[in-house]
Design an enzyme around this catalytic site. Structure first.
Site, PDB file in Angstrom:
ATOM      1  N   LYS A  31      -4.076  60.712 -11.222  1.00 49.97           N
ATOM      2  CA  LYS A  31      -2.753  60.705 -11.846  1.00 49.97           C
ATOM      3  C   LYS A  31      -1.799  60.009 -10.886  1.00 49.97           C
ATOM      4  O   LYS A  31      -1.303  60.607  -9.931  1.00 49.97           O
ATOM      5  CB  LYS A  31      -2.222  62.116 -12.137  1.00 49.97           C
ATOM      6  CG  LYS A  31      -0.929  62.072 -12.999  1.00 49.97           C
ATOM      7  CD  LYS A  31      -0.106  63.336 -12.910  1.00 49.97           C
ATOM      8  CE  LYS A  31       0.850  63.330 -11.743  1.00 49.97           C
ATOM      9  NZ  LYS A  31       1.905  62.259 -11.826  1.00 49.97           N
ATOM     10  N   GLU A  89      -0.929  65.578   1.932  1.00 46.35           N
ATOM     11  CA  GLU A  89      -0.111  64.810   2.872  1.00 46.35           C
ATOM     12  C   GLU A  89       1.305  64.874   2.329  1.00 46.35           C
ATOM     13  O   GLU A  89       1.598  64.307   1.279  1.00 46.35           O
ATOM     14  CB  GLU A  89      -0.639  63.375   2.978  1.00 46.35           C
ATOM     15  CG  GLU A  89      -0.087  62.621   4.173  1.00 46.35           C
ATOM     16  CD  GLU A  89       1.159  61.842   3.823  1.00 46.35           C
ATOM     17  OE1 GLU A  89       2.268  62.317   4.194  1.00 46.35           O
ATOM     18  OE2 GLU A  89       1.042  60.798   3.184  1.00 46.35           O
ATOM     19  N   CYS A  96       6.806  58.506   4.711  1.00 44.67           N
ATOM     20  CA  CYS A  96       6.816  59.896   5.157  1.00 44.67           C
ATOM     21  C   CYS A  96       6.750  60.012   6.672  1.00 44.67           C
ATOM     22  O   CYS A  96       7.194  61.011   7.239  1.00 44.67           O
ATOM     23  CB  CYS A  96       5.660  60.651   4.518  1.00 44.67           C
ATOM     24  SG  CYS A  96       4.070  59.817   4.731  1.00 44.67           S
ATOM     25  N   GLU A 116      14.362  65.892   5.000  1.00 43.18           N
ATOM     26  CA  GLU A 116      13.777  64.573   4.806  1.00 43.18           C
ATOM     27  C   GLU A 116      14.628  63.810   3.792  1.00 43.18           C
ATOM     28  O   GLU A 116      14.697  64.184   2.624  1.00 43.18           O
ATOM     29  CB  GLU A 116      12.341  64.688   4.299  1.00 43.18           C
ATOM     30  CG  GLU A 116      11.658  63.337   4.171  1.00 43.18           C
ATOM     31  CD  GLU A 116      10.232  63.441   3.673  1.00 43.18           C
ATOM     32  OE1 GLU A 116       9.386  62.672   4.150  1.00 43.18           O
ATOM     33  OE2 GLU A 116       9.963  64.293   2.800  1.00 43.18           O
TER      34      GLU A 116
END
Length: 493
Positions: A184, A259, A293, A393
């Site tokens: 997906k 992750e 990231c 973040e």
């Protein structure tokens, strides 16, 4: 009015339409079609229409993968090697098409899409192939035989920021291990994944081994996380979403590799080349519009050098050219990938302007842009590590600089985060950098701007996830370990 209608008609005629899913070796219609427009983030205009899948579509794909698993898991190494070599050859030929799709769907400038985004997928596939060739699949310990076997049916859920890289580092090792899978991709950036499905079909991958269902989290992602016929979930995305996937997978005790987010520290040590360390650190944040990231978004600098470091950061950030991603300006920065991310970044910049010193950048689009999800390259100085912009973040082209008084203080603040994906250390003394690197609680440390290594494990500590990707480390995530006791000693391995 007629000219306007002609413009609309021309745009709509050029729009890509790919509403089918790839299930059991064929492109099939959704059970219940639900149109979704893919938006070009540079223009805010639709470039494609896909369909969002439902539970029924996801279940069809899972059951196809389950049916294909017994035969594919027993294929020989030579068969899987030959299959992956075909995929790699076809991917290489379609690299320009993949780069174009990535640029249009998530806004990566064509130079970056061609030099890094599309090639990263190829690199992951080649890394999985090399791991397949070199891996020790069986060995003996006395009278016991240790075997590595494919884990089973895998759900692969991938993000929009480095779309083909994240697809490659899941699909590659899954195929190498002998697993079957349902992918997906992000519904915001699905076009490159559909090109890969075409490649896999052309390569002759047996039906049911690879399946693709577009969709959102509630419609498809939740089924891929909960269904009892799924053995393993590999997810890349936000920590918030990762937590929900872990909860969903718990009742069936699936194995999970994740992750997730990051807020990576970049410690500029007293003995670093300040100009080089700060300027390179700024540029690493701005690459891919800050949507990585592992970007070094917290820069720690010695307090006496803060003013000089901020001036270097300001000049570097202001040298970044923001441009239409379709253009040919090398090293230019494109827009953020979608409207939701644009609003989030703008909100956090606004918060930063209230709690820290704005060095450059700030709210709104860069000069010359009145549409598109473009953000001004932004640098803040925060006097502490406790501000919102030092802890959350942001996932945009925003750097937070923080002063420190002692090296121990810098290391303490670097580790004072819920994340632990990457860390960066800058020093002219390699031994000094190595000693500091050992003390940072993160899965990957970059000394003096070293880039990621495709044979090294990719993953993090704490709320940055669990498990590792890339190369043999990534392959092992898709394997179970079996001990056959009483097997008998083998004379020669």
């Amino acid at each position: 009015m007629r000219a306007r209608r002609d413009q609309i008609s021309k745009r709509e005629s050029a729009m890509i339409e790919r509403k089918q899913f790839y299930i059991d070796g064929a492109w099939v219609d959704p059970v219940t079609p639900r149109d979704h427009h893919v938006i070009n983030p540079a223009t805010e205009e639709p470039i494609a229409v896909i369909s969002l899948g439902s539970e029924a579509d996801a279940v069809k794909a899972i059951l196809a993968a389950r049916a294909a698993f017994p035969a594919f898991s027993e294929t020989s190494l030579d068969e899987r090697i030959a299959l992956m070599e075909k995929i790699i050859a076809l991917y290489s030929a379609k690299m320009p098409e993949i780069a174009q799709a990535i640029s249009q769907e998530m806004g990566a400038p064509m130079w970056l899409a061609s030099a890094a985004q599309a090639p990263s997928g190829l690199s992951q596939l080649m890394g999985a192939l090399n791991a397949l060739k070199e891996f020790t699949w069986e060995h003996s310990r006395g009278n016991t035989r240790i075997r590595y076997e494919a884990i089973g049916v895998c759900s692969l859920i991938t993000p929009w920021n480095w779309p083909m890289n994240q697809i490659g580092c899941k699909v590659g090792p899954a195929l190498a291990a002998g697993c079957t899978m349902v992918l997906k991709p992000s519904e915001l950036a699905p076009l490159d994944a559909m090109i890969l499905a075409d490649i896999i079909h052309e390569a002759g991958v047996p039906k049911g081994v690879f399946n693709l269902v577009n969709g959102d989290g509630p419609g498809v992602g939740s089924v891929l996380s909960t269904h009892e016929e799924v053995d393993f979930v590999s997810f890349t995305g936000s920590t918030r979403a990762g937590i929900e996937i872990a909860k969903s997978a718990a009742p069936t005790v699936k194995r999970i590799a994740q992750e997730l987010g990051g807020k990576s520290p970049n410690i500029v040590l007293e003995d670093a080349d300040l100009q080089k360390a700060v300027s390179s650190g700024v540029m690493q944040v701005m690459t891919n519009s800050g949507q990585s990231c592992n970007a070094p978004t917290r820069m720690f600098v010695p307090r006496p050098k803060l003013g000089e470091a901020a001036a270097i950061a300001k000049a570097t950030a202001e040298s970044v050219v923001v441009a239409d991603p379709a253009g040919d300006k090398r090293f230019a920065m494109g827009p953020l990938a979608n409207g939701r991310q644009f609003e989030k970044v703008q909100s956090l910049i606004e918060i930063g302007m209230k709690e820290a010193e704005l060095v450059t950048g700030g709210l709104g689009r860069p000069e010359g842009f009145n549409k598109g999800y473009f953000v001004r390259p932004t640098v803040f100085v925060s006097q502490t590590n406790d501000t919102t912009i030092a802890r959350e973040e942001i996932f945009g082209p925003v750097l937070t600089m923080i002063p420190y008084d002692t090296e121990e203080d810098a290391i303490r603040m670097a580790n004072d985060t819920v994340y632990g994906l990457s860390g960066y250390v800058q020093s002219e003394n390699l031994d000094h950098a190595r000693q500091v690197a050992k003390q940072i609680r993160a899965g990957m440390i970059h000394i003096n701007g070293a880039s990621t290594d495709s044979v090294a494990p990719f993953g993090g500590y704490k709320q940055s996830g669990n498990g590792r990707e890339w190369g043999d480390f990534g392959l092992e995530e898709f394997l179970e370990v079996k001990a056959v006791m009483g097997y008998g000693a083998v004379a020669a391995e």
